[in-house]
Scaffold this motif. Sequence first.
Motif, PDB file in Angstrom:
ATOM      1  N   THR A 318      52.252 125.955  30.943  1.00 17.54           N
ATOM      2  CA  THR A 318      52.804 125.408  32.188  1.00 17.54           C
ATOM      3  C   THR A 318      54.070 124.602  31.899  1.00 17.54           C
ATOM      4  O   THR A 318      55.061 124.707  32.620  1.00 17.54           O
ATOM      5  CB  THR A 318      51.770 124.510  32.899  1.00 17.54           C
ATOM      6  OG1 THR A 318      50.560 125.243  33.015  1.00 17.54           O
ATOM      7  CG2 THR A 318      52.246 124.110  34.280  1.00 17.54           C
ATOM      8  N   GLY A 394      45.961 125.866  37.132  1.00 19.49           N
ATOM      9  CA  GLY A 394      45.099 125.644  35.970  1.00 19.49           C
ATOM     10  C   GLY A 394      43.657 126.004  36.194  1.00 19.49           C
ATOM     11  O   GLY A 394      42.958 126.400  35.278  1.00 19.49           O
ATOM     12  N   PRO A 396      40.537 126.768  39.709  1.00 17.19           N
ATOM     13  CA  PRO A 396      40.384 126.830  41.160  1.00 17.19           C
ATOM     14  C   PRO A 396      40.407 125.418  41.743  1.00 17.19           C
ATOM     15  O   PRO A 396      39.923 124.477  41.132  1.00 17.19           O
ATOM     16  CB  PRO A 396      38.990 127.455  41.333  1.00 17.19           C
ATOM     17  CG  PRO A 396      38.697 128.158  40.046  1.00 17.19           C
ATOM     18  CD  PRO A 396      39.393 127.357  38.987  1.00 17.19           C
ATOM     19  N   ASP A 418      49.105 126.994  45.541  1.00 14.64           N
ATOM     20  CA  ASP A 418      48.027 127.085  44.550  1.00 14.64           C
ATOM     21  C   ASP A 418      48.346 128.318  43.724  1.00 14.64           C
ATOM     22  O   ASP A 418      48.196 129.444  44.187  1.00 14.64           O
ATOM     23  CB  ASP A 418      46.693 127.211  45.296  1.00 14.64           C
ATOM     24  CG  ASP A 418      45.511 127.486  44.369  1.00 14.64           C
ATOM     25  OD1 ASP A 418      45.701 127.567  43.140  1.00 14.64           O
ATOM     26  OD2 ASP A 418      44.385 127.641  44.899  1.00 14.64           O
ATOM     27  N   THR A 419      48.829 128.093  42.503  1.00 10.81           N
ATOM     28  CA  THR A 419      49.403 129.194  41.726  1.00 10.81           C
ATOM     29  C   THR A 419      48.440 129.664  40.650  1.00 10.81           C
ATOM     30  O   THR A 419      48.095 128.913  39.741  1.00 10.81           O
ATOM     31  CB  THR A 419      50.712 128.735  41.060  1.00 10.81           C
ATOM     32  OG1 THR A 419      50.430 127.630  40.189  1.00 10.81           O
ATOM     33  CG2 THR A 419      51.732 128.289  42.105  1.00 10.81           C
ATOM     34  N   GLN A 422      48.452 132.694  33.933  1.00 17.27           N
ATOM     35  CA  GLN A 422      47.861 132.463  32.615  1.00 17.27           C
ATOM     36  C   GLN A 422      48.954 132.355  31.552  1.00 17.27           C
ATOM     37  O   GLN A 422      50.081 132.796  31.784  1.00 17.27           O
ATOM     38  CB  GLN A 422      47.011 133.662  32.190  1.00 17.27           C
ATOM     39  CG  GLN A 422      46.005 134.145  33.175  1.00 17.27           C
ATOM     40  CD  GLN A 422      45.238 135.322  32.599  1.00 17.27           C
ATOM     41  OE1 GLN A 422      45.803 136.394  32.374  1.00 17.27           O
ATOM     42  NE2 GLN A 422      43.956 135.130  32.350  1.00 17.27           N
ATOM     43  N   THR A 423      48.576 131.860  30.398  1.00 19.16           N
ATOM     44  CA  THR A 423      49.472 131.864  29.245  1.00 19.16           C
ATOM     45  C   THR A 423      50.084 133.258  29.077  1.00 19.16           C
ATOM     46  O   THR A 423      51.283 133.409  28.840  1.00 19.16           O
ATOM     47  CB  THR A 423      48.676 131.502  27.972  1.00 19.16           C
ATOM     48  OG1 THR A 423      48.036 130.243  28.188  1.00 19.16           O
ATOM     49  CG2 THR A 423      49.588 131.408  26.760  1.00 19.16           C
ATOM     50  N   ASP A 513      39.188 137.156  34.698  1.00 18.15           N
ATOM     51  CA  ASP A 513      38.790 136.218  35.743  1.00 18.15           C
ATOM     52  C   ASP A 513      37.995 136.962  36.813  1.00 18.15           C
ATOM     53  O   ASP A 513      38.274 138.125  37.099  1.00 18.15           O
ATOM     54  CB  ASP A 513      40.031 135.608  36.424  1.00 18.15           C
ATOM     55  CG  ASP A 513      40.523 134.344  35.728  1.00 18.15           C
ATOM     56  OD1 ASP A 513      39.687 133.613  35.162  1.00 18.15           O
ATOM     57  OD2 ASP A 513      41.736 134.090  35.750  1.00 18.15           O
ATOM     58  N   ARG A 528      36.651 132.152  34.888  1.00 11.74           N
ATOM     59  CA  ARG A 528      36.591 133.094  33.760  1.00 11.74           C
ATOM     60  C   ARG A 528      35.278 133.859  33.749  1.00 11.74           C
ATOM     61  O   ARG A 528      34.226 133.315  34.081  1.00 11.74           O
ATOM     62  CB  ARG A 528      36.714 132.336  32.440  1.00 11.74           C
ATOM     63  CG  ARG A 528      37.915 131.451  32.313  1.00 11.74           C
ATOM     64  CD  ARG A 528      39.195 132.152  32.066  1.00 11.74           C
ATOM     65  NE  ARG A 528      39.176 133.091  30.966  1.00 11.74           N
ATOM     66  CZ  ARG A 528      40.274 133.738  30.546  1.00 11.74           C
ATOM     67  NH1 ARG A 528      41.443 133.539  31.129  1.00 11.74           N
ATOM     68  NH2 ARG A 528      40.197 134.595  29.554  1.00 11.74           N
ATOM     69  N   ARG A 539      42.069 125.969  28.428  1.00 11.48           N
ATOM     70  CA  ARG A 539      41.160 127.004  27.986  1.00 11.48           C
ATOM     71  C   ARG A 539      40.565 126.691  26.635  1.00 11.48           C
ATOM     72  O   ARG A 539      41.279 126.393  25.699  1.00 11.48           O
ATOM     73  CB  ARG A 539      41.963 128.288  27.850  1.00 11.48           C
ATOM     74  CG  ARG A 539      41.571 129.324  28.809  1.00 11.48           C
ATOM     75  CD  ARG A 539      42.740 130.227  28.994  1.00 11.48           C
ATOM     76  NE  ARG A 539      42.664 131.334  28.065  1.00 11.48           N
ATOM     77  CZ  ARG A 539      43.517 132.347  28.131  1.00 11.48           C
ATOM     78  NH1 ARG A 539      44.467 132.371  29.023  1.00 11.48           N
ATOM     79  NH2 ARG A 539      43.399 133.330  27.293  1.00 11.48           N
TER      80      ARG A 539
HETATM   81  C1  WT7 Z   1      43.217 130.565  33.266  1.00  9.53           C
HETATM   82  C2  WT7 Z   1      44.457 130.607  32.444  1.00  9.53           C
HETATM   83  C3  WT7 Z   1      48.615 129.049  33.917  1.00  9.53           C
HETATM   84  C4  WT7 Z   1      48.778 127.775  33.328  1.00  9.53           C
HETATM   85  C5  WT7 Z   1      47.571 126.947  33.139  1.00  9.53           C
HETATM   86  C6  WT7 Z   1      46.397 127.600  32.493  1.00  9.53           C
HETATM   87  C7  WT7 Z   1      42.590 129.668  35.329  1.00  9.53           C
HETATM   88  C8  WT7 Z   1      44.852 129.115  36.304  1.00  9.53           C
HETATM   89  C9  WT7 Z   1      44.404 129.015  38.423  1.00  9.53           C
HETATM   90  C10 WT7 Z   1      44.345 128.896  39.853  1.00  9.53           C
HETATM   91  C11 WT7 Z   1      42.079 129.478  39.743  1.00  9.53           C
HETATM   92  C12 WT7 Z   1      43.226 129.365  37.736  1.00  9.53           C
HETATM   93  C13 WT7 Z   1      42.169 131.115  35.263  1.00  9.53           C
HETATM   94  C14 WT7 Z   1      43.114 131.701  34.238  1.00  9.53           C
HETATM   95  N1  WT7 Z   1      43.539 129.412  36.415  1.00  9.53           N
HETATM   96  N2  WT7 Z   1      45.375 128.872  37.500  1.00  9.53           N
HETATM   97  N3  WT7 Z   1      45.418 128.551  40.585  1.00  9.53           N
HETATM   98  N4  WT7 Z   1      43.158 129.149  40.457  1.00  9.53           N
HETATM   99  N5  WT7 Z   1      42.065 129.595  38.396  1.00  9.53           N
HETATM  100  O1  WT7 Z   1      46.753 128.625  31.611  1.00  9.53           O
HETATM  101  O2  WT7 Z   1      45.255 128.164  29.651  1.00  9.53           O
HETATM  102  O3  WT7 Z   1      46.248 130.437  30.023  1.00  9.53           O
HETATM  103  O4  WT7 Z   1      44.426 129.561  31.510  1.00  9.53           O
HETATM  104  O5  WT7 Z   1      43.214 129.394  34.067  1.00  9.53           O
HETATM  105  O6  WT7 Z   1      40.853 131.197  34.822  1.00  9.53           O
HETATM  106  O7  WT7 Z   1      42.626 132.870  33.616  1.00  9.53           O
HETATM  107  P1  WT7 Z   1      45.685 129.212  30.619  1.00  9.53           P
END
Ligand code: WT7
Length: 659
Positions: A318, A394, A396, A418-419, A422-423, A513, A528, A539
């Motif tokens: 992020t 990040g 829900p 609400d975005t 993922q990485t 997811d 997840r 994560r």
């Molecule tokens: C996982 C990715 C993207 C940067 C932060 C995390 C969960 C992320 C949301 C959202 C529901 C979400 C998912 C995804 N996630 N944003 N808006 N609503 N779940 O990055 O460490 O790569 O994690 O975060 O489960 O797979 P990350």
Amino acid sequence: MSEESEGELEARLPEGESFEPPESFVEQANVTDESIYEEFAENWPDCWERAADMLDWEEPYDQVLDDGDAPFYEWFVDGKLNASYNCLDRHVEAGRGDEVAIEWVGEPTDETRTYTYDELLDEVQEFAAALRDLGVEEDDVVTMYMPMIPELPVAMLACARIGAPHSVVFAGFSADALATRMNSADSEYLVTCDGYYRRGDPLDHKDKADEGLGGVDHGVETVVVDRLGDELEHDLDDDQHDYDDLIGDHAGAEVEPVTRDAEDMLFLMYTSGTTGKPKGVKHTTGGYLSYVSWTSHAVLDIKPEDTYWCSADIGWITGHSYIVYGPLALGTSTVMYEGTPDYPDKDRLWEIVDDYDVTQLYTAPTAIRAFMKWGKEYPDQHDLSSLRLLGTVGEPINPRAWKWYYKHIGDESCPVVDTWWQTETGGMMITTLPGVGEMKPGSAGPPLPGISANVVDMNGDEVEPGEAGYLTVDKPWPGMLRTLYQNDERFIEEYWQEYSDEDADEWVYFPEDGAKIDDDGYITVLGRVDDVINVSGHRLGTMEVESAIVGVEGVAEAAVVGGDHDLKGEAVYAYVITEDGYEGDDDLRERIIEGVEDAIGPIARPEEVIFSPELPKTRSGKIMRRLLEDIANGDELGNTSTLRNPDIVDDIAGKVGED
Ligand code: WT7
């Protein structure tokens, strides 16, 4: 109405509630025309030229997408550019050099630093020259192990300037985690610092970095930033260099940005997966930078005159995408905050918004839940009227937290995006366009224009609206990861095997997811579906935590699951079987917690360690994790008849909450 009863009412509001984008926002938004969805769908993949057009290219690309070797997609083929040029020089050349690039806010309230684009470009060039002198060549991976200090983005952009990919390791990760990542990337350069502040106290960081270096199996040249001055003294070894000395030695240096191919690696970012070994996600120069610039423009509504703030840490994706690369590519002012939201008091964020007239705030549900718990009197102490847009990422976000954020921070006049991403996706994938789509609390929204996401069943067939299924993405996008570093095989296995039809050359990306979709195509991400838990938006692989625990003397076996947690979203629950001759006592519990912190970092610290004589296993010997999750959550337990040892369940359940 009291705060409680209002809260209760909000919590009970039926699903399906929606909010129109505020008129005042729409009037000035970067993207307001709904037809963009159709336009992108009809012109796919050429629609992505619109993202590439946000950048300055040294040489134009010949082709938008090459899918000849899918899923090893290539974007903006043969285009040439430099990321640091796009984030710095071009703004200076446009006469905007004296505008603010970075507003840095230290944890101590009297410590701030402002970098104009001129100043940032100067320091980036000086540090780029210094890195070259240390021996860094194009394509050498440089690791950064730094907290939220300005030298971190300086180092990232200096690397980008000379074509050396960076690999940033979150400062809260352990020495072991640093060593694993440096070894995995064969990284021979490290940029770190002496320490930083946490809740008023100086925290030693270099000791941890040195310990990590002890585990690196090759020589390393290290640069150490002196963040704490006289507060903390350190000796430097021969292969360790003081950042300020290097900058002084290269004062006024000019370093031409090297020409990079669109597909050249910009950076690596390690993330947790199902197995114990972190995955090195590879992002490229052209596709990634185009994608984060486009989404910063379309979703975060960033304009050069804004003061935009993303409160994430740059040690996570992020921060890479939406503190550093996206905002700087668009030439805005990006705020960077070193401290925590509740130091010196719980109004710190609101004080910063007020002081700097922050226009957009992008944060995480875990933070919003904490703000809610602390109460609206903290934001109420400050003038937040400069805010125009709010974002979350990040995990829900529950509708109640969404509405609290919308009301008490945004004064019902800021859209909330609400975005979901993922990485691996590099940038945002599923969210409303703030100037276009209505918002539904709890649902991220439709896929962005040009993104093709679906919710499917186990066979890959789309599920009915309202039914739970799996999220998939069946078209590539410019910001996507290109592979896992030096591991193409694992790249396919992890992301493409599940739903692709290789023979038909049809490739479907599986983010792991769960999700559901409504009649309007809005997607609610449920979390997840692999063995990864999401603690405060971060994560963690359960296997990583388990292997840390079984490394502790006296532990025979361990199973780790995520249990619900009011603030963190999920927390680590560890079920542990002791070796013969060892007691499941406080001493062992302490050593387990220490073992996890040493192997990964404090974020992985178990909420509870539950000692148990056995783990619930199926007849084939598989641990029934779902049951352990139910136990952690105090939920009604599902069917236990398939267990080899059903009696154990009540026994374990009785132990949760004991310590
Ligand atoms: C996982 C990715 C993207 C940067 C932060 C995390 C969960 C992320 C949301 C959202 C529901 C979400 C998912 C995804 N996630 N944003 N808006 N609503 N779940 O990055 O460490 O790569 O994690 O975060 O489960 O797979 P990350």
